[in-house]
Design a protein around this motif. Structure first.
Motif, PDB file in Angstrom:
ATOM      1  N   THR A   1       0.866  -1.227  -0.101  1.00 27.25           N
ATOM      2  CA  THR A   1       0.062   0.016  -0.059  1.00 27.25           C
ATOM      3  C   THR A   1       0.869   1.329   0.151  1.00 27.25           C
ATOM      4  OG1 THR A   1      -1.718  -1.154   1.352  1.00 27.25           O
ATOM      5  CG2 THR A   1      -1.850   1.260   1.225  1.00 27.25           C
ATOM      6  N   TYR A   2       0.684   2.315  -0.878  1.00 25.23           N
ATOM      7  CA  TYR A   2       1.027   3.562  -0.759  1.00 25.23           C
ATOM      8  C   TYR A   2       0.533   4.441   0.105  1.00 25.23           C
ATOM      9  CZ  TYR A   2       2.201   8.223  -2.724  1.00 25.23           C
ATOM     10  OH  TYR A   2       2.690   9.446  -2.839  1.00 25.23           O
ATOM     11  N   ASP A   3       1.496   5.078   1.053  1.00 24.15           N
ATOM     12  CA  ASP A   3       0.876   5.914   2.072  1.00 24.15           C
ATOM     13  C   ASP A   3       0.656   7.278   1.294  1.00 24.15           C
ATOM     14  OD1 ASP A   3       0.522   7.360   4.304  1.00 24.15           O
ATOM     15  OD2 ASP A   3       2.110   6.527   5.499  1.00 24.15           O
ATOM     16  N   GLU A   4      -0.317   7.410   1.062  1.00 27.68           N
ATOM     17  CA  GLU A   4      -0.712   8.779   0.476  1.00 27.68           C
ATOM     18  C   GLU A   4      -0.638   9.938   1.202  1.00 27.68           C
ATOM     19  OE1 GLU A   4      -4.294  10.487  -2.330  1.00 27.68           O
ATOM     20  OE2 GLU A   4      -4.571   8.512  -1.741  1.00 27.68           O
ATOM     21  N   GLY A   5      -1.093   9.878   2.579  1.00 23.52           N
ATOM     22  CA  GLY A   5      -0.783  10.995   3.555  1.00 23.52           C
ATOM     23  C   GLY A   5       0.591  11.563   3.508  1.00 23.52           C
ATOM     24  N   ARG A   6       1.513  10.356   3.596  1.00 18.94           N
ATOM     25  CA  ARG A   6       2.915  10.773   3.597  1.00 18.94           C
ATOM     26  C   ARG A   6       3.492  11.350   2.540  1.00 18.94           C
ATOM     27  NH1 ARG A   6       7.608   6.394   5.407  1.00 18.94           N
ATOM     28  NH2 ARG A   6       9.069   7.317   4.279  1.00 18.94           N
ATOM     29  N   GLY A   7       2.989  10.707   1.545  1.00 14.59           N
ATOM     30  CA  GLY A   7       3.937  10.712   0.226  1.00 14.59           C
ATOM     31  C   GLY A   7       3.332  11.921  -0.855  1.00 14.59           C
ATOM     32  N   GLU A   8       2.129  12.607  -0.515  1.00 16.83           N
ATOM     33  CA  GLU A   8       1.683  13.458  -1.431  1.00 16.83           C
ATOM     34  C   GLU A   8       1.644  14.789  -0.740  1.00 16.83           C
ATOM     35  OE1 GLU A   8       0.613  13.121  -4.468  1.00 16.83           O
ATOM     36  OE2 GLU A   8       0.962  10.848  -4.383  1.00 16.83           O
TER      37      GLU A   8
ATOM     38  N   ARG B   1       6.147  19.383   0.124  1.00 15.66           N
ATOM     39  CA  ARG B   1       5.997  18.456  -0.749  1.00 15.66           C
ATOM     40  C   ARG B   1       5.947  17.065   0.358  1.00 15.66           C
ATOM     41  NH1 ARG B   1       9.940  20.554  -5.521  1.00 15.66           N
ATOM     42  NH2 ARG B   1       8.418  21.757  -6.376  1.00 15.66           N
ATOM     43  N   GLY B   2       5.253  15.880  -0.257  1.00 17.30           N
ATOM     44  CA  GLY B   2       5.439  14.874   0.486  1.00 17.30           C
ATOM     45  C   GLY B   2       6.923  14.263   0.178  1.00 17.30           C
ATOM     46  N   ASP B   3       7.125  12.684   0.693  1.00 19.51           N
ATOM     47  CA  ASP B   3       8.155  12.135   0.506  1.00 19.51           C
ATOM     48  C   ASP B   3       8.259  11.542  -0.737  1.00 19.51           C
ATOM     49  OD1 ASP B   3       8.899  12.701   3.183  1.00 19.51           O
ATOM     50  OD2 ASP B   3       8.551  10.858   3.987  1.00 19.51           O
ATOM     51  N   CYS B   4       6.949  11.366  -1.646  1.00 20.40           N
ATOM     52  CA  CYS B   4       7.328  10.687  -2.667  1.00 20.40           C
ATOM     53  C   CYS B   4       8.011  11.591  -3.858  1.00 20.40           C
ATOM     54  CB  CYS B   4       5.883  10.100  -3.443  1.00 20.40           C
ATOM     55  SG  CYS B   4       6.001   9.417  -4.992  1.00 20.40           S
ATOM     56  N   ILE B   5       9.087  11.389  -4.576  1.00 21.36           N
ATOM     57  CA  ILE B   5       9.781  12.120  -5.584  1.00 21.36           C
ATOM     58  C   ILE B   5       9.237  11.946  -6.978  1.00 21.36           C
ATOM     59  CG2 ILE B   5      11.708  12.419  -3.719  1.00 21.36           C
ATOM     60  CD1 ILE B   5      13.311  10.553  -5.803  1.00 21.36           C
ATOM     61  N   ASP B   6       8.353  11.024  -7.097  1.00 18.97           N
ATOM     62  CA  ASP B   6       7.789  10.543  -8.317  1.00 18.97           C
ATOM     63  C   ASP B   6       8.811  10.294  -9.375  1.00 18.97           C
ATOM     64  OD1 ASP B   6       5.611  10.681 -10.054  1.00 18.97           O
ATOM     65  OD2 ASP B   6       5.775  12.393 -10.851  1.00 18.97           O
TER      66      ASP B   6
ATOM     67  N   GLY C   1       9.086   2.708   4.345  1.00 20.19           N
ATOM     68  CA  GLY C   1       7.793   2.351   4.501  1.00 20.19           C
ATOM     69  C   GLY C   1       6.831   3.372   3.753  1.00 20.19           C
ATOM     70  N   LEU C   2       7.087   4.021   2.873  1.00 22.67           N
ATOM     71  CA  LEU C   2       6.271   4.929   2.216  1.00 22.67           C
ATOM     72  C   LEU C   2       5.256   3.932   1.252  1.00 22.67           C
ATOM     73  CD1 LEU C   2       5.397   7.704   1.087  1.00 22.67           C
ATOM     74  CD2 LEU C   2       6.884   7.442  -0.661  1.00 22.67           C
ATOM     75  N   ILE C   3       5.887   2.890   0.996  1.00 22.82           N
ATOM     76  CA  ILE C   3       4.900   1.797   0.262  1.00 22.82           C
ATOM     77  C   ILE C   3       5.537   0.580   1.033  1.00 22.82           C
ATOM     78  CG2 ILE C   3       4.551   0.343  -1.606  1.00 22.82           C
ATOM     79  CD1 ILE C   3       5.499   2.410  -3.450  1.00 22.82           C
ATOM     80  N   ARG C   4       4.421  -0.082   1.699  1.00 21.10           N
ATOM     81  CA  ARG C   4       4.298  -0.889   2.811  1.00 21.10           C
ATOM     82  C   ARG C   4       3.219  -2.023   2.646  1.00 21.10           C
ATOM     83  NH1 ARG C   4       3.357   3.424   5.700  1.00 21.10           N
ATOM     84  NH2 ARG C   4       1.494   3.647   7.098  1.00 21.10           N
ATOM     85  N   TYR C   5       3.493  -3.278   3.688  1.00 18.09           N
ATOM     86  CA  TYR C   5       2.427  -4.043   3.726  1.00 18.09           C
ATOM     87  C   TYR C   5       1.448  -3.501   4.780  1.00 18.09           C
ATOM     88  CZ  TYR C   5       3.071  -8.418   0.679  1.00 18.09           C
ATOM     89  OH  TYR C   5       3.108  -9.065  -0.255  1.00 18.09           O
ATOM     90  N   ALA C   6       0.281  -3.016   4.305  1.00 19.03           N
ATOM     91  CA  ALA C   6      -0.640  -2.574   5.369  1.00 19.03           C
ATOM     92  C   ALA C   6      -1.808  -2.722   5.115  1.00 19.03           C
ATOM     93  CB  ALA C   6      -0.355  -1.096   5.538  1.00 19.03           C
TER      94      ALA C   6
END
Length: 476
Positions: free
Chosen positions: A247-254, A267-272, A316-321
């Motif tokens: 699962t992508y943690d949208e709250g953290r990445g966006e 900006r979030g942690d996702c650098i695209d 953990g930006l993308i993790r099993y959740a």
């Protein structure tokens, strides 16, 4: 009335949201070839471990055990050899329990952690992974492979493609021959193939497996999961809000963007970087939510963790959740989930049945059928005789001598010497007829219960019992 209208409007909003999410999904329908990158990580290691387990499939037919092939499904002789255990058609009920056990394992694991079978253990996934690994070693990185595919034909391209497809065909042939080897002696099978003396059915089996492996793993790849595999559809509908999935943690990445530079503060942690898409074997963008093409292999997690390490962000930006976890809810323990409890209960019952069956396989299978026409015969001397058809299957590895006698019915005896010196050949079903006789005065009713006992003459001692009845004339 107003409440009904509000409910319809809310349902329409939910449907519109689903369609809005689906519009972001990208499903490759076969128009492009997925060239996934390979990045190191713990989930990649899990996948390599699962691949090594499938090597047992390629090795098992060549293991010898007590003078015979360790695993052999001998259809003509109706014997299934599993090391020291030999199963017969009479033991086929255990196969039903094995299938139930495997189904419950698949369902239970899917309910807990999603499509783990698809991501790590499915033969389509593993063989495709082997094929693409060879493709990478021969043709290079995904970028190089795309350039090679788009380039005009040249001597170098022909050489690389020919070498790759030759290895693919060799793996496909090995896969097909190995499957056939589970049903006959492996070494004799290889000799018959190499000398072109194999029976027609053996050639058909190899041809089917070569074609299927070569086409499915080499060309169709993820399309098999999309359009052909029923397990993919079954597992996709078995997940719920408690199932842990990549699962992508949208709250953290966006919002996405560079972590440094002008305007990076909000900006979030996702650098695209799209590395999570580049490593996905089905080309899914996990950031758009759970999709049909996701086989929960965790490759996107390895890729994202490697990027987080480089940009000094926590993993953990993308993790099993689970969906509940992402919503801030507490994930219930497994023993409180009805679906998991049901699957586990059936699984344990199946295991218990299999263990019981394997530990209680009789060395001799015995069945007794009382003659129906006529039920009894009254001889001229007044004796009452009954005819029985007895079928005995010797499941041991050697011919055995047995004797038959009657218990529990005083006055009933076997006519002649039919019960002495019975020879049961190994692996053979032996039918024979016996007559039991009794004085009318010895009969206590129209039907008198008795027990037929088949005992071995030489050691080790084998005793088989069968309860039947002796039928006489009705008493008035």
């Amino acid at each position: 009335m107003q409440q009904g209208v509000d409910m319809q409007e809310q349902e329409q909003v939910n449907i519109d949201e689903l369609y809005a999410d689906a519009r972001h999904w990208h499903v490759n329908t076969g128009g492009e070839t997925i060239h996934a990158m390979r990045v190191p990580g713990r989930f990649r290691n899990f996948k390599w471990f699962a691949s090594c387990l499938w090597l047992l499939y390629l090795i098992a037919p060549y293991i010898r055990w007590e003078g015979h092939q360790a695993i052999l499904f001998n259809i003509p002789e109706r014997q299934f050899h599993l090391f020291s255990i030999t199963l017969w058609p009479q033991d086929i009920w255990m196969l039903s329990l094995v299938l139930i056990l495997l189904a419950m394992t698949l369902f239970g694991v899917t309910a807990v952690a999603g499509r783990v079978w698809c991501g790590y253990f499915c033969f389509q996934t593993i063989w495709t992974d082997w094929f693409t690994w060879l493709e990478e070693k021969i043709e290079g990185t995904p970028v190089q492979r795309r350039k090679l595919d788009a380039a005009p034909w040249s001597l170098r391209k022909i050489r690389l493609k020919l070498f790759k497809h030759t290895l693919w065909l060799l793996i496909s042939i090995l896969t097909g021959v190995t499957f056939a080897a589970y049903f006959t002696d492996a070494f004799e099978l290889w000799h018959s193939y190499l000398t072109f003396n194999a029976p027609q059915v053996a050639w058909v089996v190899v041809a089917v497996f070569v074609f299927g492996t070569y086409v499915f793993a080499g060309f169709m790849r993820e399309q098999v999961c999309f359009w052909l595999c029923p397990y993919a559809r079954i597992q996709s509908v078995m997940v719920d809000k408690d199932t842990v999935l990549p699962t992508y943690d949208e709250g953290r990445g966006e919002p996405r963007g560079k972590v440094r530079g002008k305007g990076s503060e909000g900006r979030g942690d996702c650098i695209d970087c799209r590395l999570c898409v580049g490593v996905c074997p089905t080309g899914v963008d996990i950031r758009e939510g759970m999709q049909e093409g996701c086989i929960t292999c965790g490759m996107c997690i390895d890729a994202c963790d490697s990027i987080m390490d480089k940009v000094n962000r926590p993993r953990g930006l993308i993790r099993y959740a689970s969906e509940k976890e992402m919503a801030g809810e507490v994930l219930p323990p497994l023993f409180r989930r009805p679906r998991v409890i049901a699957y586990s209960t059936i699984f344990l019952l199946a295991v218990g049945g299999i263990v019981y069956g394997l530990t209680h396989i009789p060395p001799v299978e015995l069945s007794v059928v009382h003659a129906r026409q006529p039920l009894y015969i009254q001889m001229s001397n007044g004796m009452i005789e009954n005819k029985y058809t007895i079928k005995a299957l010797n499941k041991t590895s050697a011919d055995r001598h047995f004797q038959l006698r009657v218990e529990g019915a005083p006055g009933v005896h076997i006519v002649g010497d039919a019960g002495a010196g019975i020879v049961l050949e190994s692996g053979k079903m032996v039918p024979f007829h016996v007559f039991l006789a009794a004085e009318p005065a010895a009969l206590k009713g129209e039907k008198m219960p008795l027990r037929l006992v088949l005992e071995s003459i030489e050691p080790p001692a084998i005793r088989m019992e069968y309860d039947s009845v002796f039928i006489g004339p009705a008493r008035h």
